[in-house]
Design an enzyme around this catalytic site. Sequence first.
Site, short mmCIF file in Angstrom:
data_model
loop_
_atom_site.label_atom_id
_atom_site.label_comp_id
_atom_site.label_asym_id
_atom_site.label_seq_id
_atom_site.Cartn_x
_atom_site.Cartn_y
_atom_site.Cartn_z
CG ASP A 4 -1.94 -0.05 6.92
OD1 ASP A 4 -3.10 0.05 7.61
OD2 ASP A 4 -1.25 -0.03 6.21
CE LYS B 238 -9.94 -7.26 13.43
NZ LYS B 238 -8.82 -6.71 14.50
N GLY C 183 5.37 -4.42 6.00
CA GLY C 183 6.69 -4.49 5.26
C GLY C 183 7.13 -2.96 4.59
CB THR D 245 9.78 -4.72 0.75
OG1 THR D 245 8.30 -4.43 0.19
CG2 THR D 245 10.67 -5.18 -0.30
CG MET E 17 -1.79 -5.06 -3.25
SD MET E 17 -1.96 -3.86 -2.52
CE MET E 17 -1.13 -3.45 -3.72
N1 SAH Z 1 4.10 -2.48 1.99
C1 SAH Z 1 3.93 -4.07 1.62
C2 SAH Z 1 3.03 -4.07 0.80
C3 SAH Z 1 1.81 -3.38 0.97
S1 SAH Z 1 0.67 -4.16 -0.75
C4 SAH Z 1 5.47 -4.08 1.64
O1 SAH Z 1 5.63 -3.71 1.63
O2 SAH Z 1 5.67 -5.80 1.68
C5 SAH Z 1 -0.20 -5.40 0.11
C6 SAH Z 1 0.72 -6.71 0.08
O3 SAH Z 1 1.34 -7.18 -0.11
C7 SAH Z 1 -0.30 -8.28 -0.66
O4 SAH Z 1 -1.32 -8.10 -1.22
C8 SAH Z 1 1.02 -8.65 -0.58
O5 SAH Z 1 0.83 -8.99 -1.60
C9 SAH Z 1 1.69 -8.80 0.12
N2 SAH Z 1 2.35 -9.07 1.16
C10 SAH Z 1 2.14 -8.45 2.34
N3 SAH Z 1 2.96 -9.16 3.38
C11 SAH Z 1 3.40 -10.39 2.51
C12 SAH Z 1 3.49 -11.61 2.94
N4 SAH Z 1 3.99 -12.02 4.83
N5 SAH Z 1 3.99 -12.05 2.37
C13 SAH Z 1 3.34 -12.51 1.03
N6 SAH Z 1 2.95 -11.32 0.57
C14 SAH Z 1 3.33 -10.29 1.66
#
Ligand code: SAH
Length: 465
Positions: free
Chosen positions: A249, A271, A303, A332, A384
């Site tokens: 992703d 992308k 995450g 996460t 998000m």
């Molecule tokens: N599965 C992912 C979430 C995917 S949704 C998890 O468990 O983290 C994507 C959202 O995750 C982004 O819009 C943001 O809100 C958050 N996110 C992902 N990586 C991040 C990071 N390094 N710092 C802050 N927010 C993050």
Amino acid sequence: MKHFPVFMSVEGRRIVLSGGGDAALAKLRLLLKTEARVTVIAPDPAPQIMRWALEGRLTLIERPVEPGDALCAVLFYAANDDDAEDARVAALARADGATVNMVDNLHGSDFITPAIVDRDPVTVAIGTEGAAPVLARRIKRDLEERLSPNLGTLARIGKGFRHAVEALPFGRARRDFWSAYYDETGPRALAEGGEEALRPALKSLLDRHLKGDATEGHVAFVGSGPGDPDLLTMKARKALDAADVVIFDRLVSPEILELARREAEMIDVGKEGFGRHTPQEHINALIVRHVADGAQVVRLKSGDPTVFGRLDEEIEAVEAEGLNWSVVPGITAASAAVASIGQSLTRRGRNQSVRFLTGHDVAGFADHDWAALARPGEVTAIYMGKKAARFIQGRLLMHGANPDTAVTVIENASRADERVLETRLFTLEPDLGNAGLSGPALVFIGLAPRRAARALSTPDLQEAL
Ligand code: SAH
């Protein structure tokens, strides 16, 4: 090579150790893993040594070493934490015909004990001929991490199956079988069904290899964590190491993609173009096609794959075709983000639950139980949430939230370019808009960075705390 590594048979044979203090204890912890008959000779043994003696794990003689004590011993350790005493007992033991090790004395020793990684019956011995003990410890640590604790079990059960595998032609075919067992089939069967699952898995693997239908595809849905490669799990690293195909992703960091096997085919489904909007059905079809072709696929998601990751849709697509899959959890974004600001997601007396929300869903801004979220003390992590911030702010205020509620926005959590925006509910917008954050960001309602928790009145954009 001044020292030649060998594995000596010690089953039922005698090993004598002189000493009762720290050096003796360290060596005994190793020696007691063997099937040797261990005798300790010490006038003043540590309590642990006495306990081992009572448990029948060693024979204890409470006096200094005398001539004849090392007769019939294969090995003798001088471990008195005392150079003069070690030299005295070493000379006596040699006169009795024993091979002698003097602890921390390379030149006085006939043999040295290597650093050991123990996955019995698999044993890795590391020696530097005394040149670099620190290096030996580092190599040991690296191997301890790399070699699964289950390796011993795999080897033990595998050994009982060697005879059956002789049905395969000698050479390449057998090697391929064992590689498939140790790299894929064995660890997976163990993880899913425990030790009992290993024999049936070996049997069906052998059937497939006998039929010439060796490769069975598999997809691992792997969490890549929030971005820092050190926050990957060991399992994630192993899956990347073994991957034929990696489907990733947009939010997976480049440093993590670097860790994939050199030959792996890397497919970006995040992308613009093929795109940010790669339809989910295309991703599902891509995974299914590669797994059905027999590939080891890693579907890498930022995450944790189970958090806002559309994981179920992909699993269902794979399952509909009767293909193999597994999930490797990740850290996460919310966990990484609270770690950065030194806060807990839950805290006694403040919040007994924490909510992970998405700012928007397929239908637009997501609706939630705003009245519940508006209660004092609640902690909410909004994924998000950048675009939806004004909407969320409005809804919470409308449902009676305290305008002064702490809000922290963490962008690029765990990455080198992490930034923290500290604000309050009533200033969330415009502060967030003004900050111009461009990376992924998590909005926490009800949490302030610990360091600034007492001085909340100046909302400003800080560098990483
Ligand atoms: N599965 C992912 C979430 C995917 S949704 C998890 O468990 O983290 C994507 C959202 O995750 C982004 O819009 C943001 O809100 C958050 N996110 C992902 N990586 C991040 C990071 N390094 N710092 C802050 N927010 C993050």
